[in-house]
Write an enzyme that holds these catalytic residues in place. Structure first.
Site, PDB file in Angstrom:
ATOM      1  N   TYR A   1      35.145  42.620  47.788  1.00 16.91           N
ATOM      2  CA  TYR A   1      34.341  43.736  48.304  1.00 16.91           C
ATOM      3  C   TYR A   1      33.014  43.828  47.585  1.00 16.91           C
ATOM      4  CZ  TYR A   1      35.266  46.638  44.161  1.00 16.91           C
ATOM      5  OH  TYR A   1      35.306  47.137  42.881  1.00 16.91           O
TER       6      TYR A   1
ATOM      7  N   ARG B   1      54.553  37.192  56.370  1.00 13.07           N
ATOM      8  CA  ARG B   1      54.099  37.336  54.994  1.00 13.07           C
ATOM      9  C   ARG B   1      54.427  36.060  54.233  1.00 13.07           C
ATOM     10  NH1 ARG B   1      56.117  38.699  50.030  1.00 13.07           N
ATOM     11  NH2 ARG B   1      54.701  39.848  48.651  1.00 13.07           N
TER      12      ARG B   1
ATOM     13  N   LYS C   1      34.841  40.004  42.420  1.00 14.58           N
ATOM     14  CA  LYS C   1      34.929  41.422  42.805  1.00 14.58           C
ATOM     15  C   LYS C   1      36.088  41.554  43.799  1.00 14.58           C
ATOM     16  CE  LYS C   1      31.822  45.346  43.564  1.00 14.58           C
ATOM     17  NZ  LYS C   1      32.288  46.183  42.467  1.00 14.58           N
TER      18      LYS C   1
ATOM     19  N   GLU D   1      33.416  45.279  29.136  1.00 12.31           N
ATOM     20  CA  GLU D   1      32.801  46.101  30.179  1.00 12.31           C
ATOM     21  C   GLU D   1      33.609  47.384  30.311  1.00 12.31           C
ATOM     22  OE1 GLU D   1      32.921  44.413  34.156  1.00 12.31           O
ATOM     23  OE2 GLU D   1      35.031  43.895  34.006  1.00 12.31           O
TER      24      GLU D   1
ATOM     25  N   LEU E   1      32.517  41.613  35.339  1.00 11.41           N
ATOM     26  CA  LEU E   1      31.856  41.465  36.628  1.00 11.41           C
ATOM     27  C   LEU E   1      30.349  41.319  36.387  1.00 11.41           C
ATOM     28  CD1 LEU E   1      32.648  41.731  39.722  1.00 11.41           C
ATOM     29  CD2 LEU E   1      31.456  43.917  39.571  1.00 11.41           C
TER      30      LEU E   1
HETATM   31  C1  LIG Z   1      34.733  46.203  36.676  1.00 11.52           C
HETATM   32  C2  LIG Z   1      33.310  46.469  37.039  1.00 11.52           C
HETATM   33  N1  LIG Z   1      32.343  46.039  36.216  1.00 11.52           N
HETATM   34  C3  LIG Z   1      31.033  46.271  36.477  1.00 11.52           C
HETATM   35  C4  LIG Z   1      30.637  46.976  37.618  1.00 11.52           C
HETATM   36  C5  LIG Z   1      29.180  47.232  37.880  1.00 11.52           C
HETATM   37  O1  LIG Z   1      28.691  46.413  38.932  1.00 11.52           O
HETATM   38  P1  LIG Z   1      27.452  46.853  39.813  1.00 11.52           P
HETATM   39  O2  LIG Z   1      26.319  47.139  38.880  1.00 11.52           O
HETATM   40  O3  LIG Z   1      27.164  45.669  40.667  1.00 11.52           O
HETATM   41  O4  LIG Z   1      27.861  48.056  40.583  1.00 11.52           O
HETATM   42  C6  LIG Z   1      31.615  47.434  38.509  1.00 11.52           C
HETATM   43  C7  LIG Z   1      31.221  48.173  39.708  1.00 11.52           C
HETATM   44  O5  LIG Z   1      32.009  48.729  40.410  1.00 11.52           O
HETATM   45  C8  LIG Z   1      32.980  47.164  38.217  1.00 11.52           C
HETATM   46  O6  LIG Z   1      33.958  47.600  39.049  1.00 11.52           O
END
Ligand SMILES: Cc1ncc(COP(=O)(O)O)c(C=O)c1O
Length: 294
Positions: free
Chosen positions: A36, A106, A153, A185, A209
């Site tokens: 997503y 499934r 993501k 993070e 991410l």
């Molecule tokens: C685990 C994680 N890290 C970092 C981010 C930040 O990403 P972005 O700046 O692209 O929203 C998100 C955003 O939802 C996230 O879910």
């Protein structure tokens, strides 16, 4: 007066959300087999669209799917979707999700052929939430219980959800995640610290991410003349920081003023946060007034 039923995009059609249906055999539903994006739109202008689509395509590639739409198709689809919202010129976030679709049975193994499920919807971005965040948030540290492919993501967010809930249980907004003694993070955000006027964020890796906001913050801070360093942040360095920030597309730059119940520095959003957050607001204003997405 009742609110109009929101219009969403599902597999080529724009339809009221109450009519949007997917199969119970959808692999997104059965296995969280999908990815997503969340893309803000300011006054109807999509924020960093090409970067979001690039990240979507790299998430798809990592889970062995091909892009269901081209970048141009995404652009026209998402713009059409925004135009169909009750107030297209308000600030909204566009959520989009692509799953590997439904099979007859499934089965864990990937199907040789599939028809992707492609979904998108809009949600309002409330400015009062951003105003509250700007006063500073509380966070806790927690061990990262997620898998080793956090650069994707993925819609499989149970780990992130449970971590965020542990923070909420302690009246905190976010959990800062630790792996092998290093802070990587937040449960839904990227991490920055300030030490001696330098801005530090962990380098991109499979443990975090690659945030679109993270990249923009680095770009804006560099333009402001701030020294930016991509390097690992130990737990100790996190606690010794002059400022701690968490960033995400919809929450922007959150100043952390309390960490594990201890105040961070003087317990106020810091000076560098003020500076970069002003630059971020200016970027949004320019986007609102521009002809093109940025
Ligand atoms: C685990 C994680 N890290 C970092 C981010 C930040 O990403 P972005 O700046 O692209 O929203 C998100 C955003 O939802 C996230 O879910």
């Amino acid at each position: 007066m009742s609110m109009p039923t929101p219009i969403v995009f599902l597999n080529g059609d724009f339809t009221p959300i109450t009519d949007a249906k997917i199969s119970v055999l959808d692999r997104g539903f059965l296995f969280a087999d999908g990815v997503y994006e969340v893309i803000p739109a300011y006054a109807g202008k999509l924020f960093r669209l090409s970067q979001h689509i690039e990240r979507l395509n790299s998430s798809l590639n990592a889970i062995r799917m091909s892009p269901p739409l081209s970048a141009q198709q995404w652009e026209s689809t998402l713009n059409k979707l925004i135009q169909q919202q009750p107030d297209p010129a308000s600030d909204q976030s566009v959520y989009l999700q692509v799953t590997r679709g439904a099979n007859e049975q499934r089965d864990h193994q990937l199907p040789e052929q599939y028809q992707a499920t492609v979904f998108a919807m809009c949600q309002p971005i409330a400015s009062h939430n951003l105003n509250a965040i700007a006063l500073g948030i509380k966070a806790i540290t927690l061990d990262d219980i997620r898998w080793d492919w956090c650069h994707i993501k993925s819609v499989a967010l149970l780990g992130n959800i449970l971590l965020k809930q542990q923070a909420a249980d302690q009246q905190c907004t976010e959990a800062i995640l630790l792996r092998d003694g290093y802070a990587t993070e937040g449960s839904a955000s990227n991490l920055f610290i300030v030490k001696n006027k330098q801005l530090i964020t962990p380098p991109k890796s499979h443990y975090l991410l690659p945030g679109i906001t993270r990249d923009l913050v680095l770009e804006l801070a560099t333009k402001e003349g701030i020294t930016c360093i991509e390097r690992e942040i130990s737990e100790q360095q996190l606690f010794d920081a002059d400022e701690v920030w968490l960033t995400s597309s919809t929450k922007e730059i959150m100043p952390v003023i309390e960490l594990n119940r201890q105040v961070v520095a003087d317990g106020q959003p810091g000076q560098l946060w003020q500076q970069v957050s002003t630059a971020y607001s200016q970027f949004k204003t320019q986007l609102r007034e521009s002809d093109n997405d940025q």
